[in-house]
Design a protein around this motif. Structure first.
Motif, PDB file in Angstrom:
ATOM      1  N   VAL A  37      10.603  -5.175   2.848  1.00  0.00           N
ATOM      2  CA  VAL A  37      10.597  -5.417   1.395  1.00  0.00           C
ATOM      3  C   VAL A  37      10.788  -4.123   0.613  1.00  0.00           C
ATOM      4  N   ALA A  38      11.685  -4.129  -0.352  1.00  0.00           N
ATOM      5  CA  ALA A  38      11.834  -3.002  -1.294  1.00  0.00           C
ATOM      6  C   ALA A  38      11.199  -3.399  -2.618  1.00  0.00           C
ATOM      7  N   THR A  39      10.676  -2.411  -3.305  1.00  0.00           N
ATOM      8  CA  THR A  39      10.147  -2.667  -4.637  1.00  0.00           C
ATOM      9  C   THR A  39      10.214  -1.390  -5.448  1.00  0.00           C
ATOM     10  N   GLY A  40       9.774  -1.471  -6.691  1.00  0.00           N
ATOM     11  CA  GLY A  40       9.753  -0.305  -7.574  1.00  0.00           C
ATOM     12  C   GLY A  40       8.630  -0.438  -8.578  1.00  0.00           C
ATOM     13  N   PHE A  41       8.395   0.615  -9.301  1.00  0.00           N
ATOM     14  CA  PHE A  41       7.252   0.672 -10.205  1.00  0.00           C
ATOM     15  C   PHE A  41       7.677   1.185 -11.577  1.00  0.00           C
ATOM     16  N   GLY A  42       6.933   0.749 -12.565  1.00  0.00           N
ATOM     17  CA  GLY A  42       7.212   1.191 -13.936  1.00  0.00           C
ATOM     18  C   GLY A  42       6.766   2.626 -14.149  1.00  0.00           C
ATOM     19  N   TYR A  43       6.877   3.042 -15.406  1.00  0.00           N
ATOM     20  CA  TYR A  43       6.586   4.448 -15.713  1.00  0.00           C
ATOM     21  C   TYR A  43       5.231   4.643 -16.377  1.00  0.00           C
ATOM     22  N   ARG A  44       4.551   3.555 -16.787  1.00  0.00           N
ATOM     23  CA  ARG A  44       3.266   3.711 -17.475  1.00  0.00           C
ATOM     24  C   ARG A  44       2.123   3.616 -16.471  1.00  0.00           C
ATOM     25  N   ALA A  45       1.110   4.468 -16.602  1.00  0.00           N
ATOM     26  CA  ALA A  45       0.022   4.580 -15.625  1.00  0.00           C
ATOM     27  C   ALA A  45      -0.663   3.231 -15.382  1.00  0.00           C
ATOM     28  N   GLU A  46      -0.995   2.492 -16.428  1.00  0.00           N
ATOM     29  CA  GLU A  46      -1.726   1.233 -16.251  1.00  0.00           C
ATOM     30  C   GLU A  46      -0.861   0.239 -15.459  1.00  0.00           C
ATOM     31  N   GLN A  47       0.441   0.225 -15.797  1.00  0.00           N
ATOM     32  CA  GLN A  47       1.384  -0.676 -15.100  1.00  0.00           C
ATOM     33  C   GLN A  47       1.428  -0.312 -13.617  1.00  0.00           C
ATOM     34  N   ARG A  48       1.445   0.981 -13.329  1.00  0.00           N
ATOM     35  CA  ARG A  48       1.547   1.436 -11.935  1.00  0.00           C
ATOM     36  C   ARG A  48       0.270   1.123 -11.165  1.00  0.00           C
ATOM     37  N   ARG A  49      -0.854   1.187 -11.838  1.00  0.00           N
ATOM     38  CA  ARG A  49      -2.136   0.853 -11.177  1.00  0.00           C
ATOM     39  C   ARG A  49      -2.098  -0.612 -10.727  1.00  0.00           C
ATOM     40  N   ALA A  50      -1.645  -1.483 -11.634  1.00  0.00           N
ATOM     41  CA  ALA A  50      -1.584  -2.916 -11.293  1.00  0.00           C
ATOM     42  C   ALA A  50      -0.540  -3.153 -10.188  1.00  0.00           C
ATOM     43  N   GLN A  51       0.593  -2.474 -10.279  1.00  0.00           N
ATOM     44  CA  GLN A  51       1.644  -2.661  -9.269  1.00  0.00           C
ATOM     45  C   GLN A  51       1.195  -2.129  -7.904  1.00  0.00           C
ATOM     46  N   GLY A  52       0.382  -1.072  -7.916  1.00  0.00           N
ATOM     47  CA  GLY A  52      -0.158  -0.556  -6.655  1.00  0.00           C
ATOM     48  C   GLY A  52      -1.086  -1.552  -5.994  1.00  0.00           C
ATOM     49  N   ARG A  53      -1.865  -2.267  -6.800  1.00  0.00           N
ATOM     50  CA  ARG A  53      -2.766  -3.299  -6.245  1.00  0.00           C
ATOM     51  C   ARG A  53      -1.955  -4.422  -5.600  1.00  0.00           C
ATOM     52  N   VAL A  54      -0.832  -4.775  -6.220  1.00  0.00           N
ATOM     53  CA  VAL A  54       0.022  -5.829  -5.650  1.00  0.00           C
ATOM     54  C   VAL A  54       0.571  -5.374  -4.296  1.00  0.00           C
ATOM     55  N   VAL A  55       1.045  -4.148  -4.223  1.00  0.00           N
ATOM     56  CA  VAL A  55       1.602  -3.647  -2.957  1.00  0.00           C
ATOM     57  C   VAL A  55       0.525  -3.640  -1.875  1.00  0.00           C
ATOM     58  N   ALA A  56      -0.696  -3.279  -2.246  1.00  0.00           N
ATOM     59  CA  ALA A  56      -1.800  -3.232  -1.263  1.00  0.00           C
ATOM     60  C   ALA A  56      -2.024  -4.614  -0.652  1.00  0.00           C
ATOM     61  N   GLU A  57      -1.872  -5.666  -1.452  1.00  0.00           N
ATOM     62  CA  GLU A  57      -2.052  -7.032  -0.940  1.00  0.00           C
ATOM     63  C   GLU A  57      -0.824  -7.491  -0.136  1.00  0.00           C
ATOM     64  N   LEU A  58       0.350  -7.041  -0.586  1.00  0.00           N
ATOM     65  CA  LEU A  58       1.598  -7.497   0.058  1.00  0.00           C
ATOM     66  C   LEU A  58       1.801  -6.849   1.419  1.00  0.00           C
ATOM     67  N   LEU A  59       1.483  -5.578   1.533  1.00  0.00           N
ATOM     68  CA  LEU A  59       1.860  -4.779   2.714  1.00  0.00           C
ATOM     69  C   LEU A  59       1.417  -5.382   4.050  1.00  0.00           C
ATOM     70  N   PRO A  60       0.182  -5.856   4.181  1.00  0.00           N
ATOM     71  CA  PRO A  60      -0.242  -6.429   5.474  1.00  0.00           C
ATOM     72  C   PRO A  60       0.466  -7.740   5.830  1.00  0.00           C
ATOM     73  N   ARG A  61       1.177  -8.325   4.851  1.00  0.00           N
ATOM     74  CA  ARG A  61       1.741  -9.665   5.085  1.00  0.00           C
ATOM     75  C   ARG A  61       3.249  -9.634   5.330  1.00  0.00           C
ATOM     76  N   VAL A  62       3.837  -8.418   5.311  1.00  0.00           N
ATOM     77  CA  VAL A  62       5.288  -8.282   5.545  1.00  0.00           C
ATOM     78  C   VAL A  62       5.518  -7.198   6.590  1.00  0.00           C
ATOM     79  N   ARG A  63       6.792  -6.973   6.994  1.00  0.00           N
ATOM     80  CA  ARG A  63       7.066  -5.961   8.022  1.00  0.00           C
ATOM     81  C   ARG A  63       6.696  -4.568   7.523  1.00  0.00           C
ATOM     82  N   ASP A  64       7.193  -4.224   6.299  1.00  0.00           N
ATOM     83  CA  ASP A  64       6.928  -2.904   5.722  1.00  0.00           C
ATOM     84  C   ASP A  64       7.535  -2.879   4.314  1.00  0.00           C
ATOM     85  N   ILE A  65       7.257  -1.781   3.628  1.00  0.00           N
ATOM     86  CA  ILE A  65       7.722  -1.598   2.248  1.00  0.00           C
ATOM     87  C   ILE A  65       8.658  -0.398   2.190  1.00  0.00           C
ATOM     88  N   ARG A  66       9.662  -0.459   1.352  1.00  0.00           N
ATOM     89  CA  ARG A  66      10.518   0.688   1.049  1.00  0.00           C
ATOM     90  C   ARG A  66      10.593   0.827  -0.469  1.00  0.00           C
TER      91      ARG A  66
END
Ligand code: LIP
Length: 273
Positions: free
Chosen positions: A167-196
């Motif tokens: 899975v590829a993904t990307g993140f926004g430029y605002r700190a609060e947005q990135r905090r929320a997006q980081g939480r999503v990646v933390a949940e997604l990562l164990p359920r897929v092969r890997d992240i890029r």
């Protein structure tokens, strides 16, 4: 009987103009790479950077496109905004992956899409660093022309399961947005092969088209980030949607190989309640 001229330009004609303009802009961007850090501004946050080369690239793109088709509209990341009268609107990102450009990470591209009466009919994404040219027309398929290699038709991958989906993904430029997006990646990562995280939405979507990743999602992109790449991915057979079937980019972009598109879109929806 409507003549061909009355029907407006063909997707192939629009693609030809888009490729020609993108190649010239890519040459300008490549020439500006060494001095990229000399004139840097910021936009939505201290890490949302824009360089003088972004502006020059957009000025060149708009100039070339409107010189050829003066009645068209334009929408560009660096401020180009013009209503046209022809039904054709060019959606341009002069450098997608600007941070990569600034750091000389070889994943930044010029993206040009031709939208006709609201539907993207032709798109090009040109990786400036590698010279890889991704192109697509509506119903005409997606192709990759890489320096020194024969042009090839693009087909999305066929991962057998979500657990084997890269899975590829990307993140926004605002700190609060990135905090929320980081939480999503933390949940997604164990359920897929890997992240890029390559750093360019346009090239992420082309990576799905080329089978270099199996899926991509990103929240909060602008039309210029995904307009061309989404067509390339779709024409390579990927399923391209928004969240819960909403329009692409409003505000989520999801692109996935057909073999996992359903479970992947469900997972993204689960993680974005
Ligand atoms: C970038 C996108 C990327 C996203 C970055 C940025 P830019 O566009 O292509 O996917 O994660 O935050 O928005 O700003 O380099 O044109």
């Amino acid at each position: 009987m409507t003549s061909a001229r009355d029907q407006g330009p063909s997707p192939a004609e629009l693609l030809g103009l888009a490729v020609s303009a993108a190649r010239e802009a890519a040459d300008l961007v490549a020439r500006g790479r060494e001095g990229a850090g000399e004139h840097v501004g910021t936009k939505s946050s201290p890490v949302d950077v824009v360089t003088a080369v972004d502006a020059a690239s957009e000025e060149l793109l708009v100039g070339r496109l409107l010189a050829a088709r003066p009645d068209d509209g334009v929408l560009g990341e660096e401020g180009a905004a013009r209503e046209g009268s022809s039904g054709v609107r060019w959606i341009v990102d002069p450098i997608d992956g600007t941070v990569n450009f600034l750091y000389d990470v070889p994943a930044y591209g010029v993206s040009v899409a031709a939208e006709v009466h609201g539907t993207v009919r032709a798109g090009v994404v040109l990786n400036v660093a590698t010279g890889e040219l991704f192109t697509a027309t509506d119903g005409g398929g997606a192709r990759l022309a890489a320096p020194g290699r024969p042009e090839r038709r693009l087909r999305a991958g066929r991962p057998p399961s979500l657990e084997q989906t890269l899975v590829a993904t990307g993140f926004g430029y605002r700190a609060e947005q990135r905090r929320a997006q980081g939480r999503v990646v933390a949940e997604l990562l164990p359920r897929v092969r890997d992240i890029r995280r390559f750093g360019s939405a346009a090239l992420d979507l082309c990576a799905v088209a080329a089978g270099r990743v199996d899926a991509y999602y990103e929240l909060g992109l602008n039309p210029w980030d995904h307009a061309a790449g989404a067509l390339v991915a779709a024409e390579a057979g990927a399923v391209v949607t928004g969240l819960r079937g909403t329009p692409v980019g409003q505000p989520m972009v999801i692109a996935a190989a057909p073999s996992v598109a359903g479970p992947f879109a469900d997972l993204v929806a689960e993680l974005h309640p």
